[in-house]
Design a protein around this motif. Structure first.
Motif, short mmCIF file in Angstrom:
data_model
loop_
_atom_site.label_atom_id
_atom_site.label_comp_id
_atom_site.label_asym_id
_atom_site.label_seq_id
_atom_site.Cartn_x
_atom_site.Cartn_y
_atom_site.Cartn_z
N LEU A 82 1.07 6.65 -6.94
CA LEU A 82 -0.01 7.62 -7.18
C LEU A 82 0.49 9.04 -7.07
CD1 LEU A 82 -3.09 6.09 -5.29
CD2 LEU A 82 -2.96 6.64 -7.73
N ASN B 147 -6.23 13.38 -10.47
CA ASN B 147 -6.39 12.26 -9.54
C ASN B 147 -6.89 11.01 -10.26
OD1 ASN B 147 -5.57 13.79 -7.34
ND2 ASN B 147 -7.65 14.38 -6.79
N ASP B 148 -7.90 11.19 -11.13
CA ASP B 148 -8.46 10.06 -11.87
C ASP B 148 -7.42 9.47 -12.83
OD1 ASP B 148 -10.84 10.53 -10.57
OD2 ASP B 148 -11.82 11.48 -12.30
N ARG B 149 -6.65 10.32 -13.47
CA ARG B 149 -5.64 9.83 -14.41
C ARG B 149 -4.52 9.08 -13.68
NH1 ARG B 149 -5.43 15.21 -18.38
NH2 ARG B 149 -7.19 14.54 -19.70
N ALA B 150 -4.16 9.58 -12.50
CA ALA B 150 -3.13 8.88 -11.71
C ALA B 150 -3.63 7.49 -11.31
CB ALA B 150 -2.76 9.70 -10.48
N GLU B 151 -4.89 7.41 -10.87
CA GLU B 151 -5.48 6.10 -10.53
C GLU B 151 -5.51 5.19 -11.76
OE1 GLU B 151 -6.40 4.62 -7.81
OE2 GLU B 151 -6.62 6.20 -6.32
N ARG C 267 0.48 11.69 -10.11
CA ARG C 267 -0.22 12.97 -9.93
C ARG C 267 0.76 14.13 -10.11
NH1 ARG C 267 -3.53 10.65 -5.82
NH2 ARG C 267 -1.97 11.20 -4.28
N VAL D 23 -1.87 3.91 -12.45
CA VAL D 23 -1.45 2.86 -11.52
C VAL D 23 -2.22 1.57 -11.82
CG1 VAL D 23 -1.41 2.10 -9.11
CG2 VAL D 23 -0.68 4.41 -9.70
N GLY D 24 -3.53 1.70 -12.04
CA GLY D 24 -4.33 0.51 -12.35
C GLY D 24 -3.87 -0.16 -13.63
N ARG E 185 2.19 1.70 -3.49
CA ARG E 185 1.12 2.16 -4.39
C ARG E 185 0.87 3.65 -4.18
NH1 ARG E 185 -4.22 3.11 -5.08
NH2 ARG E 185 -5.15 2.28 -6.99
N ASN E 186 0.87 4.10 -2.94
CA ASN E 186 0.68 5.53 -2.65
C ASN E 186 1.82 6.35 -3.24
OD1 ASN E 186 -1.74 5.08 -1.31
ND2 ASN E 186 -0.78 4.95 0.70
N GLN F 236 0.83 -1.21 0.00
CA GLN F 236 0.00 0.00 0.00
C GLN F 236 0.86 1.25 0.00
OE1 GLN F 236 -3.38 -0.04 -0.42
NE2 GLN F 236 -3.06 2.12 -0.75
#
Length: 195
Positions: A131, A155-159, A135, A162-163, A127-128, A124
């Motif tokens: 992100l 924020n959405d693009r960073a998620e 960002r 990572v995804g 992952r942070n 975790q």
């Protein structure tokens, strides 16, 4: 009197990291770890307590490598850093390259039934870090006038990134070949270039 054999702990952790990366926590036997590190199981137990102790050290080492990769230079590279990363994922790797087996962090998530809370926390934290780096790179690209993005979009693009990256590595892991993830990486590149 024979002197006890000494070894470089950092070297052992590095070698163990590659074994865990290739086989996963559950899949890496003590025999695999003996072979990879060049030390006996007794030495492993004496130095690290048990397999999990060695695994946690190896996972922290991997996290540090990832942390160093997603540094200020990555952030300041903006969109170019993101493109370089996914071009690297989309490139062919030699047969013995560890990236052919995915990402050690993602592999740990796939082993979630057998790894403990300490390992989950390391994953975790990493992952942070990723992100934040994505960002930061997106925000830097906005400041440089390379792309337009609201804070929510960043924020959405960073998620998404990572995804997508973890999806690439999961695919590589399940197929035992990073080339299986090339289509995902190329599609991500198309999306990023359209921003």
């Amino acid at each position: 009197m024979a002197r006890p054999r000494t070894f470089n702990e950092e070297e052992i952790i590095e070698k163990a990291m590659f074994a865990f990366w290739q086989y996963g926590y559950e899949g890496a036997s003590i025999g695999d770890l003996e072979k990879a590190t060049g030390i006996s199981r007794i030495s492993i137990y004496n130095a690290f307590g048990d397999k999990e102790g060695l695994f946690l050290k190896a996972l922290r080492h991997y996290h540090q490598i990832a942390h160093n990769f997603f540094d200020d230079a990555f952030v300041k590279g903006g969109v170019a850093s993101i493109i370089d990363l996914f071009e690297g994922i989309a490139s062919n790797k030699p047969d013995d390259a560890p990236q052919r087996f995915g990402c050690m962090l993602v592999n740990t998530v796939l082993d979630v039934e057998t790894v403990g809370e300490k390992a989950e926390q390391i994953v975790q934290d990493c992952r942070n870090d990723m992100l934040r780096a994505f960002r930061g790179a997106i925000n830097h690209a906005v400041i440089q006038g390379q792309i337009d993005s609201t804070e929510q979009q960043a924020n959405d693009r960073a998620e998404f990134l990572v995804g997508a990256m973890w999806g690439c590595w999961t695919t590589a892991r399940s197929q035992r070949d990073n080339r299986a993830a090339h289509g995902i990486a190329r599609t991500v590149l198309d999306a990023v270039k359209a921003w």
